[in-house]
Scaffold this motif. Structure first.
Motif, short mmCIF file in Angstrom:
data_model
loop_
_atom_site.label_atom_id
_atom_site.label_comp_id
_atom_site.label_asym_id
_atom_site.label_seq_id
_atom_site.Cartn_x
_atom_site.Cartn_y
_atom_site.Cartn_z
N ASN A 1 -8.30 8.26 4.08
CA ASN A 1 -9.51 8.05 3.28
C ASN A 1 -9.52 9.11 2.18
O ASN A 1 -10.02 10.22 2.36
CB ASN A 1 -10.75 8.16 4.16
N THR B 1 -12.22 4.67 0.32
CA THR B 1 -11.02 4.23 -0.37
C THR B 1 -9.82 4.63 0.47
O THR B 1 -9.57 5.82 0.68
CB THR B 1 -10.91 4.85 -1.77
N PHE B 2 -9.09 3.64 0.97
CA PHE B 2 -8.00 3.88 1.90
C PHE B 2 -6.65 3.78 1.19
O PHE B 2 -6.34 2.77 0.57
CB PHE B 2 -8.03 2.89 3.06
N LEU B 3 -5.87 4.84 1.31
CA LEU B 3 -4.49 4.85 0.84
C LEU B 3 -3.60 4.46 2.02
O LEU B 3 -3.56 5.17 3.03
CB LEU B 3 -4.10 6.24 0.33
N TYR B 4 -2.93 3.31 1.92
CA TYR B 4 -2.00 2.86 2.96
C TYR B 4 -0.64 3.47 2.68
O TYR B 4 -0.09 3.32 1.59
CB TYR B 4 -1.91 1.34 2.97
N SER C 1 3.31 3.76 4.13
CA SER C 1 4.33 3.24 5.05
C SER C 1 5.52 4.20 5.05
O SER C 1 6.08 4.53 4.01
CB SER C 1 4.76 1.83 4.64
N THR D 1 -3.42 5.05 7.25
CA THR D 1 -4.28 5.17 6.08
C THR D 1 -4.90 6.55 6.01
O THR D 1 -5.14 7.21 7.03
CB THR D 1 -5.41 4.12 6.07
N ARG E 1 -2.36 2.73 11.69
CA ARG E 1 -2.56 1.28 11.61
C ARG E 1 -1.45 0.50 12.31
O ARG E 1 -1.71 -0.57 12.86
CB ARG E 1 -2.62 0.85 10.14
N ILE F 1 -3.40 0.85 -2.09
CA ILE F 1 -4.75 1.42 -1.99
C ILE F 1 -5.80 0.33 -2.19
O ILE F 1 -5.59 -0.60 -2.96
CB ILE F 1 -4.93 2.56 -3.03
#
Length: 460
Positions: A228, A195-198, A200, A226, A260, A188
């Motif tokens: 937001n 605020t971006f939570l990545y 995978s 991601t 992404r 993050i």
């Protein structure tokens, strides 16, 4: 039947021979010394630092596969911070469980944190427990009403002064098989006012991505995306697996969702160097190699999604079958020849290494000066050509070309007695917020057995 479909998809297309060589040039680097930080853990899966309002400094938090999140105080005391319920019952060897943890950048004041874990399918769903139990539509499609388990991505709050509690579901995704779920799967950061939570997510399991989900623009499997999280205010409880379903059933999540990257098999960890604005992450390989990637931003010019090439490409070369010389997808791989390539990759043929598991960026550490700046990464096994001994490695990308193949160093352990004569499968890595302290998680057991895990710090 389905098993015949898998054979057709993954093996009968193997018609073209390919000469395969080792990828990155390998050397042995200076040895490092480990110091034990915590033990008695349940297979550490992600290592992060965060600051509680009652703490003078950020402290180490250890997410474990069984759902436990432990806290290590500055004095070295280990305590339970939270226990995430609803984890699927884990087998002797299992890739499911709690897989990701991220703390909001303002965690100290707002108490927000995020988890990714695997739970059982709901009542009435035929649970996939093996290859032969999965029905298929033709030989190229997955019957999406039948699946193994469910990936939950949730927001929680530490509720300072009380027990941590779940706030909402951000996304709930079908897991096709029991494996390839993602690993150390959350990261993050705040950019501007967002605020971006990545997140995978792996391709869904089995092998060779038989349904080619990683290349599908609609399926969420085999991707990095991601959310937001500052803008999502509603629950997304519908179990789905396609972006089109997300738009229908969870519009709040959908409008704050950005794809992404695609073409990933089983990504393990996303870390970030704030000084150079560079992301690093691993992707677990199939029959031949493991890879480490570096990229400035996942979104390419013209807002194109970065494609890492799986299932047609594995590392710097076309995906090969178990014989390591036959191209698995001879029709697909030329079309994806321009896929984004890793800067470091290593083969399974050397030292019984089998899966890249952890990654940590080091900018200025106490270990040998050669190891900064750059990335440490770990393999589950292979140390000393012996199963049950993990391998620690190091590399750094070319400063001007992140896709240029770079050498890697295997990193010996100067004090192997720290493992007390037990096996040490490497499960994850992590660093302090300033990237000065580097940690590695281990387990003495092949599977997520209670109490067999430890965390060590690289101290010299």
């Amino acid at each position: 039947n389905f098993y015949r479909c898998v054979v057709v998809l993954a093996f009968t297309v193997l018609v073209k021979q390919h000469s395969v060589a080792a990828l990155s040039t390998e050397m042995t680097g200076p040895a490092v010394t480990l110091a034990k930080v915590a033990s008695g853990l349940d297979s550490p899966i992600q290592l992060l630092f965060a600051k509680l309002p009652t703490s003078a400094v950020p402290e180490l938090f250890i997410a474990q596969q069984t759902g436990r999140i432990s806290r290590v105080s500055a004095a070295g005391d280990v305590s339970l911070f939270a226990k995430i319920p609803g984890i699927v019952t884990l087998n002797n060897y299992d890739e499911r469980g709690l897989l990701g943890l991220a703390f909001h950048p303002q965690f100290e004041t707002n108490g927000r944190f995020f988890v990714h874990y695997i739970g059982p399918p709901p009542s009435g769903v035929t649970e996939v427990t093996g290859v032969s139990g999965v029905p298929a539509v033709g030989c190229t499609s997955w019957n999406e009403s039948t699946y193994n388990s469910v990936a939950y991505i949730e927001e929680w709050n530490a509720a300072f002064g009380g027990s941590p509690r779940k706030v909402r579901s951000l996304l709930t995704i079908k897991q096709v098989f029991f494996n390839h779920d993602g690993h150390s799967s959350l990261f993050i950061r705040t950019t501007g006012k967002a605020t971006f939570l990545y997140v995978s997510i792996g391709d869904g399991g089995l092998g060779f991505d038989v349904f080619n989900l990683a290349q599908s623009d609609d399926h969420l499997r085999g991707k990095i995306f991601t959310l937001n999280v500052d803008a999502i205010t509603t629950d997304c409880k519908t179990i789905l697996v396609r972006y089109s379903e997300l738009q229908t059933y969870c519009p709040d999540t959908a409008k704050n969702f950005v794809l992404r990257a695609k073409g990933l098999r089983n990504p393990s960890g996303v870390v970030f160097d704030a000084a150079t604005r560079t992301f690093f992450f691993n992707d677990v390989g199939q029959a031949w190699s493991e890879e480490v990637n570096a990229i400035k931003d996942f979104i390419q010019p013209n807002f194109a999604v970065t494609n890492f090439g799986w299932r047609a490409w594995e590392g710097q070369q076309p995906t090969v079958a178990g014989d390591t010389t036959t191209i698995a997808y001879p029709v697909e791989h030329p079309r994806l020849a321009g896929a984004y390539k890793p800067f470091a990759a290593y083969t399974h043929a050397q030292g019984k290494r089998i899966a890249v598991t952890g990654i940590a960026f080091a900018r200025s550490t106490v270990v040998n000066r050669m190891y900064r700046p750059g990335v440490f990464f770990s393999d589950w096994s292979g140390g000393g050509a012996s199963f049950g001994k993990g391998t620690l490695m190091f590399s750094r990308p070319n400063a001007t070309d992140f896709q240029a193949e770079m050498p890697l160093y295997t990193v010996p352990i100067a004090n192997p007695t720290v493992f007390e004569g037990k096996s040490y499968f490497y499960t994850t890595m992590g660093s302090s917020s300033d990237n000065k302290r580097i940690f590695i998680g281990t387990t003495a057991n092949f599977g997520p057995v209670l109490g067999g895990g430890s965390v060590f710090e690289l101290v010299a």
